[in-house]
Design an enzyme around this catalytic site. Sequence first.
Site, PDB file in Angstrom:
ATOM      1  CD1 TRP A 133     -12.527   8.894  16.026  1.00  0.00           C
ATOM      2  CD2 TRP A 133     -14.413   8.059  16.903  1.00  0.00           C
ATOM      3  NE1 TRP A 133     -12.187   8.019  17.023  1.00  0.00           N
ATOM      4  CE2 TRP A 133     -13.315   7.493  17.573  1.00  0.00           C
ATOM      5  CE3 TRP A 133     -15.701   7.691  17.287  1.00  0.00           C
ATOM      6  CZ2 TRP A 133     -13.469   6.576  18.607  1.00  0.00           C
ATOM      7  CZ3 TRP A 133     -15.861   6.785  18.312  1.00  0.00           C
ATOM      8  CH2 TRP A 133     -14.753   6.223  18.969  1.00  0.00           C
ATOM      9  CG  ASP A 214     -20.235  10.630  19.520  1.00  0.00           C
ATOM     10  OD1 ASP A 214     -20.179  10.554  20.764  1.00  0.00           O
ATOM     11  OD2 ASP A 214     -19.356  10.165  18.771  1.00  0.00           O
ATOM     12  CE  LYS A 250     -10.930  11.936  23.694  1.00  0.00           C
ATOM     13  NZ  LYS A 250     -11.485  10.757  23.073  1.00  0.00           N
TER      14      LYS A 250
HETATM   15  N1  PMP Z   1     -17.006   9.882  19.759  1.00  0.00           N
HETATM   16  C1  PMP Z   1     -16.038  10.659  19.301  1.00  0.00           C
HETATM   17  C2  PMP Z   1     -16.357  11.714  18.285  1.00  0.00           C
HETATM   18  C3  PMP Z   1     -14.738  10.511  19.778  1.00  0.00           C
HETATM   19  O1  PMP Z   1     -13.773  11.298  19.316  1.00  0.00           O
HETATM   20  C4  PMP Z   1     -14.468   9.517  20.747  1.00  0.00           C
HETATM   21  C5  PMP Z   1     -13.102   9.328  21.319  1.00  0.00           C
HETATM   22  N2  PMP Z   1     -12.054   9.422  20.473  1.00  0.00           N
HETATM   23  C6  PMP Z   1     -15.531   8.714  21.180  1.00  0.00           C
HETATM   24  C7  PMP Z   1     -16.779   8.941  20.672  1.00  0.00           C
HETATM   25  C8  PMP Z   1     -15.365   7.575  22.138  1.00  0.00           C
HETATM   26  O2  PMP Z   1     -14.835   7.835  23.323  1.00  0.00           O
HETATM   27  P1  PMP Z   1     -14.406   6.705  24.353  1.00  0.00           P
HETATM   28  O3  PMP Z   1     -12.924   6.752  24.384  1.00  0.00           O
HETATM   29  O4  PMP Z   1     -15.041   7.144  25.617  1.00  0.00           O
HETATM   30  O5  PMP Z   1     -14.920   5.382  23.888  1.00  0.00           O
END
Ligand code: PMP
Length: 399
Positions: A133, A214, A250
């Site tokens: 990400w 994570d 999510k």
């Molecule tokens: N880690 C990963 C791998 C993600 O895909 C995401 C969300 N796209 C997050 C962390 C962060 O999520 P949040 O929207 O709660 O900040």
Amino acid sequence: MSFFASVEMAPGDPILGLTEAYLADPRPNKVNLGVGIYTDEQGRVPVLKAVQQVEQALARDTQPRGYLPIDGLPAYNKLSQQLLFGEGSPLLEAGRVATAQTIGGSGALRVAADLIKQVAGDKARIAISNPSWGNHHVVFRTAGFQLQDYRYYDDTTHGLDFAGMLEDLGKLEPGTVVLLHACCHNPTGVDLEPAQWAQVVELVKERGLLPFVDMAYQGFDQGIDADATAVRMFAESGIEAFVVASSYSKSFSLYGERVGVLSMVGADRDEAARLRSKIKQTIRANYSSPAAHGGQLVAGVLASSELRALWESELGGMRERIHAMRAGLVQKLAAHGHEFGFIQRQAGMFSYSGLSKPQVERLREEFAIYALTTGRICVAALNTQNLGYVADAIAKVVG
Ligand code: PMP
């Protein structure tokens, strides 16, 4: 001359830029497979019934809007710990986990990054899967870390390059932080099997690395406990210190409420207490305290056995819908003579589809189907209404 005259234009976020282009597209059959948001059969971001019930109760009994504690709602933190580490976890009983409610999973990453940087100083280094990400790189680079990649995705098999991963992790300097996606890897959808996790845990332990898990998609692949396999294995491994950043964006469909959790595990109760004090100090210096509403929604659901069961069944519904869309896409592409079986072996909201940049561009130009140029598609944006259209279009661009 303005104080800000020298400020340069920062590049736009590629994913959000894609959404803007999608929104501006007048074609009625357009599909957005770019952004990482789960949408339901009707193409809407769902409002979970369990969440709605807590929201209605909160609205009926309006409370004064004071500040939350720096580390958030105590009930939210306690219930989150149980979800992550499992009820009755020896780590929790030993008081070894310092947990704080954060501004999304992103906030958890940033607070932990700042804190680890303080501890590691100039030696702060992190190894991140290739690919990962995009925000992982941004957050840790901005916090002052040196970044390294470790091999992860094998584009010939569309699966895991496990040998490469082990080899790269095995070469890291002791004390390096290793960022690991617990499940539903973003962007590839490629995860480790439990037996592979066991090997990674052993290697990380032997080499003296700091695991940083994570978990942004707990419950989106196999279920709450199965998706937490990595966390549970680290907890049982005897490793003294590790970190977990998690998110409810999510799993509760509460993206804009910014509901995340940071948990830092220390060697004993005393170390955890010191970690808790440092987490609070770091939060204080960043944004003072988290937002109340989203935290109350999550805590309200998790605290009631009835609502928790309802939430788990709704989460199960989202999970099953994603599995069905994966299966449907593979089947439809097979009917066109194209073998995409790997999409069904990948997990979570995303798939590395293997589509090339020119193919992704053709999807957008000719069919109004928006995906990332890396070939990442959000399978959670498929539904029975757009599935056939998307499959036909992919079949055309892959020829
Ligand atoms: N880690 C990963 C791998 C993600 O895909 C995401 C969300 N796209 C997050 C962390 C962060 O999520 P949040 O929207 O709660 O900040």
